[in-house]
Write a protein that holds these residues in place. Sequence first.
Motif: not given
Length: 263
Positions: A1-10
């Motif tokens: 989930m951290t990777g998904y959230l990082t992509a969303l924020i970026a």
Amino acid sequence: MTGYLTALIAIIKREALRFIHQRERFVAALVRPLVWLLVFAAGFRAALGLSIIPPYQTYISYETYIVPGLCGMILLFNGMQSSLSLIYDREMGSMKLLLTSPMPRWWLLTCKLLGATAISILQVYAFLMIAALYGIKMPALGYIAVLPALVIAGLMLGALGLLLSSFIKQLENFAGVMNFVIFPMFFLSSALYPLWKMAESSDLLHDICALNPFTHAVELIRFALYGQVNPSALGWTLLAAIAFSGAALWGYSPEGTGIRRKS
């Protein structure tokens, strides 16, 4: 989930920075609806009579009637503008880098869609603030209640733009396609005049307007601004959003037309 959230924020941050660096885009997004509100509405006011129709409880001015349609106009134009940037990114090569990242392609495109929708909603609220200063005010609760409607309508129109961008080869061709889609969708809707006025002119035009997804998006916004829910408009807008999103994701998939053209 951290990777998904990082992509969303970026991706949302990238969209925000691009928007901040293109101030003329913000001004242009507001000029179009303000011209309709301040100039064209003055002429149409005398030509178009309005009856008491839901969600209105009394007679209203023409300027009040077209505000939801102009909110939809902002979402529509920005949805197409965001898709234009996708084609530019694809020609420059940055789109290919994005789609070859470890994240699922559907999530990356969804992040792009969410970022564009968030920016569109900010522009809608800026327009509503200017309209309120002009004297066209909605119920106080309506400014909050309209947010979910703007999200749904923005996602639907943004997904339509995403779908179009997946099938367009070159940046130069997108302007023509935008005009072919935007103007019929806007004018053949309830944005500028109620559907019963269209029925007085032509049953065929009325039926076309009733089938137009943009009409349902506008009506969803119109009712939400008065703290009400239009179940029919909500259902059709959600259905159109799902259909456009699914088709756009297929268009950008390896099996879809859009990616094969540029691979």
